[in-house]
Design an enzyme around this catalytic site. Structure first.
Site, PDB file in Angstrom:
ATOM      1  N   LYS A 120     -11.716  -3.581  -5.305  1.00  0.00           N
ATOM      2  CA  LYS A 120     -12.331  -1.786  -5.065  1.00  0.00           C
ATOM      3  C   LYS A 120     -11.366  -0.207  -5.609  1.00  0.00           C
ATOM      4  O   LYS A 120     -12.306   0.207  -6.014  1.00  0.00           O
ATOM      5  CB  LYS A 120     -13.116  -1.601  -3.639  1.00  0.00           C
ATOM      6  CG  LYS A 120     -12.484  -1.602  -2.522  1.00  0.00           C
ATOM      7  CD  LYS A 120     -13.122  -1.338  -1.072  1.00  0.00           C
ATOM      8  CE  LYS A 120     -12.959  -1.517   0.116  1.00  0.00           C
ATOM      9  NZ  LYS A 120     -13.319  -1.853   1.329  1.00  0.00           N
ATOM     10  N   LYS A 133      -7.331 -10.338  -7.994  1.00  0.00           N
ATOM     11  CA  LYS A 133      -8.640 -10.117  -7.107  1.00  0.00           C
ATOM     12  C   LYS A 133      -9.945  -9.280  -7.530  1.00  0.00           C
ATOM     13  O   LYS A 133      -9.088  -7.771  -7.971  1.00  0.00           O
ATOM     14  CB  LYS A 133      -7.798  -9.819  -6.273  1.00  0.00           C
ATOM     15  CG  LYS A 133      -8.466 -10.763  -5.127  1.00  0.00           C
ATOM     16  CD  LYS A 133      -8.256 -10.262  -3.682  1.00  0.00           C
ATOM     17  CE  LYS A 133      -9.274  -9.972  -2.591  1.00  0.00           C
ATOM     18  NZ  LYS A 133      -8.922  -9.831  -0.902  1.00  0.00           N
ATOM     19  N   LYS A 161       0.843  -1.304  -0.049  1.00  0.00           N
ATOM     20  CA  LYS A 161       0.168  -0.085  -0.191  1.00  0.00           C
ATOM     21  C   LYS A 161       0.954   1.299  -0.051  1.00  0.00           C
ATOM     22  O   LYS A 161       0.516   2.714  -0.376  1.00  0.00           O
ATOM     23  CB  LYS A 161      -0.722   0.059   1.296  1.00  0.00           C
ATOM     24  CG  LYS A 161      -1.825  -0.662   0.849  1.00  0.00           C
ATOM     25  CD  LYS A 161      -3.320  -0.246   1.873  1.00  0.00           C
ATOM     26  CE  LYS A 161      -4.671  -1.370   1.688  1.00  0.00           C
ATOM     27  NZ  LYS A 161      -4.950  -0.987   2.791  1.00  0.00           N
TER      28      LYS A 161
END
Ligand code: TRP
Length: 341
Positions: free
Chosen positions: A206, A203, A119
């Site tokens: 969002k 995957k 991240k």
């Protein structure tokens, strides 16, 4: 001598961040499983807004995003009378225990967390301290309730492992065996990993910039049909048995979605569709998806329109959560040795 095992009640804890809208992957991988779990366990399902602010959020929208996630839990079938649904920031135990556990967790443990590395990316120096500390807050979420079982996807395994290490170190450091249980992952079974409709190796997420890669819980029926029609596939007919899906990630994904939505095995799906092309399979999948997801998005919209009712549910949930966490936190403060009049 073997330590006596933790003997407290079994309790499930899980949470979703109020950042971005929920999609089919969240539904099949988490919410649908929670609905089943609440039949056999005491469950706490949190909307983790403290975690959400580890990256920038729009303060004008955060509370509504929290309501939307809660609406999704309920629309999917989580029963707010039976299970506890509440926003993380409404229960201060998370923050207090988070701090105490910051002093138990070791820098080296956190440095190994792959999600932070992913991240933060190259710009680690600019990441918030909260993003680095995220897994400690997650441990606090679980341990503030002495939760014993945590349903999560693969990507959270490492965080849960860390929560166990933190619990174990706390128990040893303050010399109270089994003060905290070592929380166990709950395997989420088939259907847990829904992949992108555009790339069967990624995957469903969002954060994927392509809207076409995912089916959102608030998508209209038309959008659902369109996204499934446009999903990437190969050009072979479907195999007759699951082994035939090897090396065909997009086909595997669509079959897995069908199987999870219909509640039948992949073998059964292929029994019905083996030998047929996607031209026949996709409309059947679209129809099933609309039939299963349509009522959930209708119910989500209905709940979101009744904000007062949602807020009552969340306030009540927060109150019930505090009733569990407060006495545990009193024991924590005593274990640590804080002043008390
Ligand atoms: N990190 C989890 C996720 O992104 C969300 C989360 C926060 C969580 N606290 C938790 C999940 C505690 C399980 C238990 O999916």
């Amino acid at each position: 001598m073997a330590e006596r095992a933790y003997s407290g009640p079994m309790r499930v804890f899980s949470g979703v961040q109020p950042s971005g809208s929920l999609h089919l992957g969240n539904y099949l991988g988490a919410l649908a499983k929670w609905v089943e779990m609440q039949k056999s366990y005491d469950c706490i399902f949190c909307v983790v807004d403290l975690h959400a602010i580890t990256v920038s959020q729009d303060p004008k929208r955060l509370a509504d995003q929290t309501r939307e996630i809660a609406a999704a839990y309920i629309a999917a079938g989580v029963d707010p009378e039976r299970s506890i649904i509440y926003p993380q920031s409404a229960v201060l135990a998370h923050v207090e225990l988070g701090w105490i556990l910051n002093c138990v967790a070791r820098m080296g443990w956190l440095e190994r967390m792959t999600q932070f590395k992913d991240k933060a990316g190259k710009d680690r120096e600019r990441a918030s301290v909260g993003l680095f500390d995220y897994p400690v807050l997650q441990a606090a979420d679980i341990l503030a309730y002495r939760a014993t079982h945590v349903p999560t996807g693969e990507d959270q395994k490492q965080h849960l492992e860390l929560a166990r290490d933190i619990a174990d170190r706390f128990n040893r450091e303050f010399d109270i065996p089994n003060f905290f249980p070592l929380p166990e992952p709950m395997t989420t079974g088939p259907g847990a990993r829904v992949m992108s409709l555009k790339d069967g190796s990624k995957k469903m997420s969002k954060s994927d910039p392509s809207e076409a890669s995912r089916i959102n819980l608030l998508d209209s029926n038309d959008e659902i049909v369109r996204k499934i029609r446009r999903a990437t596939t190969d050009s072979e007919p479907l195999p007759h048995v699951p082994e035939g899906l090897a090396g065909r990630p997009e086909a595997s994904n669509l079959i897995a979605i069908y199987s999870a939505l219909a509640g039948v095995s992949e073998a059964e799906v292929l029994n019905a569709f083996g030998g047929r092309g996607f031209g026949e399979f996709k409309p059947a999948l679209a129809e099933l998806a609309v039939q299963k997801l349509g009522p959930i998005s209708d119910e989500m919209r209905r709940l979101m329109a009744d904000r007062a009712e949602l807020d009552r549910v969340l306030s009540r949930g927060a109150g019930r959560a505090r009733e569990i966490a407060d006495p545990i936190m009193a024991e924590v403060r005593q274990a640590v040795g804080f002043w008390r009049p």
